[in-house]
Write a protein that holds these residues in place. Structure first.
Motif, PDB file in Angstrom:
ATOM      1  N   PHE A 176       0.836  -1.196   0.000  1.00 56.02           N
ATOM      2  CA  PHE A 176       0.000   0.000   0.000  1.00 56.02           C
ATOM      3  C   PHE A 176       0.877   1.255   0.000  1.00 56.02           C
ATOM      4  N   ILE A 177       0.244   2.376  -0.339  1.00 57.54           N
ATOM      5  CA  ILE A 177       0.904   3.686  -0.291  1.00 57.54           C
ATOM      6  C   ILE A 177       0.008   4.614   0.524  1.00 57.54           C
ATOM      7  N   GLU A 178       0.619   5.357   1.427  1.00 61.59           N
ATOM      8  CA  GLU A 178      -0.137   6.245   2.305  1.00 61.59           C
ATOM      9  C   GLU A 178       0.509   7.624   2.347  1.00 61.59           C
ATOM     10  N   HIS A 179      -0.251   8.597   2.850  1.00 53.70           N
ATOM     11  CA  HIS A 179       0.320   9.926   3.074  1.00 53.70           C
ATOM     12  C   HIS A 179       1.458   9.826   4.084  1.00 53.70           C
ATOM     13  N   SER A 180       2.515  10.556   3.849  1.00 55.52           N
ATOM     14  CA  SER A 180       3.621  10.617   4.787  1.00 55.52           C
ATOM     15  C   SER A 180       3.405  11.748   5.794  1.00 55.52           C
ATOM     16  N   ASP A 181       4.092  11.633   6.932  1.00 56.11           N
ATOM     17  CA  ASP A 181       4.063  12.732   7.892  1.00 56.11           C
ATOM     18  C   ASP A 181       4.841  13.933   7.373  1.00 56.11           C
ATOM     19  N   ASN A 200       1.937  12.536  -4.300  1.00 56.85           N
ATOM     20  CA  ASN A 200       0.687  12.654  -3.560  1.00 56.85           C
ATOM     21  C   ASN A 200      -0.280  11.571  -4.020  1.00 56.85           C
ATOM     22  N   ILE A 201      -1.192  11.222  -3.140  1.00 53.90           N
ATOM     23  CA  ILE A 201      -2.104  10.107  -3.358  1.00 53.90           C
ATOM     24  C   ILE A 201      -2.949  10.293  -4.622  1.00 53.90           C
ATOM     25  N   SER A 202      -3.454  11.478  -4.840  1.00 52.87           N
ATOM     26  CA  SER A 202      -4.340  11.722  -5.983  1.00 52.87           C
ATOM     27  C   SER A 202      -3.625  11.480  -7.313  1.00 52.87           C
ATOM     28  N   GLN A 203      -2.402  11.946  -7.430  1.00 53.34           N
ATOM     29  CA  GLN A 203      -1.643  11.757  -8.667  1.00 53.34           C
ATOM     30  C   GLN A 203      -1.327  10.276  -8.894  1.00 53.34           C
ATOM     31  N   ILE A 204      -0.927   9.588  -7.846  1.00 49.84           N
ATOM     32  CA  ILE A 204      -0.597   8.169  -7.971  1.00 49.84           C
ATOM     33  C   ILE A 204      -1.847   7.375  -8.336  1.00 49.84           C
ATOM     34  N   ASP A 205      -2.974   7.747  -7.761  1.00 50.64           N
ATOM     35  CA  ASP A 205      -4.237   7.068  -8.048  1.00 50.64           C
ATOM     36  C   ASP A 205      -4.553   7.110  -9.550  1.00 50.64           C
ATOM     37  N   LYS A 206      -4.251   8.213 -10.187  1.00 51.27           N
ATOM     38  CA  LYS A 206      -4.529   8.368 -11.619  1.00 51.27           C
ATOM     39  C   LYS A 206      -3.530   7.614 -12.491  1.00 51.27           C
ATOM     40  N   SER A 207      -2.293   7.488 -12.028  1.00 56.72           N
ATOM     41  CA  SER A 207      -1.238   6.914 -12.869  1.00 56.72           C
ATOM     42  C   SER A 207      -0.947   5.443 -12.604  1.00 56.72           C
ATOM     43  N   ALA A 208      -1.505   4.887 -11.530  1.00 56.03           N
ATOM     44  CA  ALA A 208      -1.204   3.493 -11.172  1.00 56.03           C
ATOM     45  C   ALA A 208      -2.511   2.710 -10.985  1.00 56.03           C
ATOM     46  N   PRO A 209      -3.087   2.187 -12.070  1.00 58.32           N
ATOM     47  CA  PRO A 209      -4.399   1.515 -11.990  1.00 58.32           C
ATOM     48  C   PRO A 209      -4.416   0.236 -11.161  1.00 58.32           C
ATOM     49  N   PHE A 210      -3.249  -0.344 -10.877  1.00 57.37           N
ATOM     50  CA  PHE A 210      -3.223  -1.563 -10.065  1.00 57.37           C
ATOM     51  C   PHE A 210      -3.451  -1.259  -8.587  1.00 57.37           C
ATOM     52  N   LEU A 211      -3.344   0.026  -8.210  1.00 56.60           N
ATOM     53  CA  LEU A 211      -3.625   0.460  -6.850  1.00 56.60           C
ATOM     54  C   LEU A 211      -5.037   1.025  -6.772  1.00 56.60           C
ATOM     55  N   VAL A 212      -5.702   0.788  -5.639  1.00 61.11           N
ATOM     56  CA  VAL A 212      -7.089   1.225  -5.493  1.00 61.11           C
ATOM     57  C   VAL A 212      -7.225   2.089  -4.238  1.00 61.11           C
ATOM     58  N   SER A 215      -9.430   5.285   0.918  1.00 55.56           N
ATOM     59  CA  SER A 215      -9.697   6.446   1.772  1.00 55.56           C
ATOM     60  C   SER A 215      -8.923   7.605   1.151  1.00 55.56           C
ATOM     61  N   GLN A 216      -9.037   8.762   1.730  1.00 57.18           N
ATOM     62  CA  GLN A 216      -8.280   9.906   1.223  1.00 57.18           C
ATOM     63  C   GLN A 216      -6.784   9.749   1.480  1.00 57.18           C
ATOM     64  N   SER A 217      -6.430   8.814   2.363  1.00 62.25           N
ATOM     65  CA  SER A 217      -5.027   8.674   2.771  1.00 62.25           C
ATOM     66  C   SER A 217      -4.346   7.420   2.246  1.00 62.25           C
ATOM     67  N   TYR A 218      -5.120   6.444   1.724  1.00 63.96           N
ATOM     68  CA  TYR A 218      -4.514   5.157   1.381  1.00 63.96           C
ATOM     69  C   TYR A 218      -4.871   4.671  -0.018  1.00 63.96           C
ATOM     70  N   LEU A 219      -3.842   4.131  -0.686  1.00 61.67           N
ATOM     71  CA  LEU A 219      -4.008   3.356  -1.912  1.00 61.67           C
ATOM     72  C   LEU A 219      -3.507   1.958  -1.607  1.00 61.67           C
ATOM     73  N   VAL A 220      -4.282   0.936  -1.974  1.00 57.50           N
ATOM     74  CA  VAL A 220      -3.877  -0.435  -1.653  1.00 57.50           C
ATOM     75  C   VAL A 220      -3.771  -1.275  -2.920  1.00 57.50           C
ATOM     76  N   ASN A 221      -2.942  -2.312  -2.819  1.00 56.89           N
ATOM     77  CA  ASN A 221      -2.826  -3.295  -3.893  1.00 56.89           C
ATOM     78  C   ASN A 221      -3.713  -4.488  -3.498  1.00 56.89           C
ATOM     79  N   PRO A 222      -4.901  -4.625  -4.080  1.00 52.93           N
ATOM     80  CA  PRO A 222      -5.843  -5.658  -3.622  1.00 52.93           C
ATOM     81  C   PRO A 222      -5.323  -7.086  -3.776  1.00 52.93           C
TER      82      PRO A 222
END
Length: 266
Positions: A176-181, A200-212, A215-222
């Motif tokens: 997974f990828i999350e917001h950093s402190d 940032n999460i929003s940019q990665i969400d658009k460019s990495a379709p394998f991640l879902v 939440s506003q803070s997390y992208l996960v690899n299902p």
């Protein structure tokens, strides 16, 4: 050798033979009923009854891109190698291996999750004969699709920058990828470690379709989720790696459960 070798291992010879027959019948039904699978010529390649027989065949024939139906308890002796041990060996020899556990012992299911086998399905022998055959057909279709995509596209890499250095990480290794402190950075957790980099999460969400996004803070690899705790809204990747999903994304999480049969629902 077949394009996708199919190997069955069960210590009960009669059950192993019956499973092989059911698999071959399911493949025939699949090719008859669906044009997209019409060119499949696969049949069960080898039926084994213990760990050593299976390992010997895989090594001697350098099996790759295989589909493996494995019983978990391969011996009454606790010290003997079991189906989970066999699956771990197979994964080292055949990186595209499609593992399906077929067993009467549901109590062993958590063991397969803890050891991160990456099985695509878990079929209980306690199901009715018709239900087992239905599940075999479903999981074969999933296995054939996975193998076809792996051969077509190969393992893909996720690219990111640390400073000026361009780095690559296999998509399959990312949990997974999350917001950093740290402002303007993200924290990526993988099977082998962790790294922070600018993003940032929003940019990665658009460019990495394998991640879902869950939440506003997390992208996960299902594909790397081993369990979901719906009461705690937790997505679990390992004993010490988990994230929480927000209520707004509960339908997304339900889709994970429906699509990935190896996810344990707690």
């Amino acid at each position: 050798m077949a394009k996708y070798p199919i190997i069955v291992c069960d210590d009960d010879k009669d059950l192993a033979s019956q499973l092989a027959e059911d698999i071959n019948s399911s493949i025939q039904d699949l090719t008859d009923d669906n044009e997209s699978y019409g060119k499949l010529k696969e049949q069960v390649t080898f039926v084994a009854n213990n760990f050593a027989q299976t390992v010997g065949y895989i090594v001697a024939n350098d099996v790759k891109n295989g589909i493996y139906f494995l019983d978990i308890e391969l011996s009454q002796k606790s010290k003997d190698k079991n189906g989970v041990d066999l699956a771990e060996f197979i994964k080292k020899q055949d990186e595209n291996a499609q593992i399906i556990f077929v067993t009467a012992y549901d109590k062993y299911a958590p063991l397969t999750y803890r050891r991160r086998i990456g099985a695509i399905d878990y079929i209980s022998k306690s199901l009715s004969s018709s239900k087992i055959i239905q599940r075999i057909g479903e999981t074969l279709r999933n296995a054939f699709d996975n193998l076809s995509n792996n051969l077509k596209f190969g393992k893909r890499d996720f690219t990111y920058k640390v400073g000026r250095r361009v780095c690559k990480m296999a998509e399959d290794d990312i949990l997974f990828i999350e917001h950093s402190d740290v402002q303007h950075k993200v924290h990526m957790v993988t099977e082998n470690g962790e790294v922070e980099y600018k993003g940032n999460i929003s940019q990665i969400d658009k460019s990495a379709p394998f991640l879902v996004k869950v939440s506003q803070s997390y992208l996960v690899n299902p594909s790397n989720i081993i369990a979901i705790d719906s009461k705690e809204h937790a997505i679990i990747f390992d004993e010490d790696k988990m994230v929480t999903y927000s209520r707004a994304y509960k339908n997304v999480v339900k889709k994970f459960i429906a699509e990935f049969k190896n996810i344990e629902v707690m």
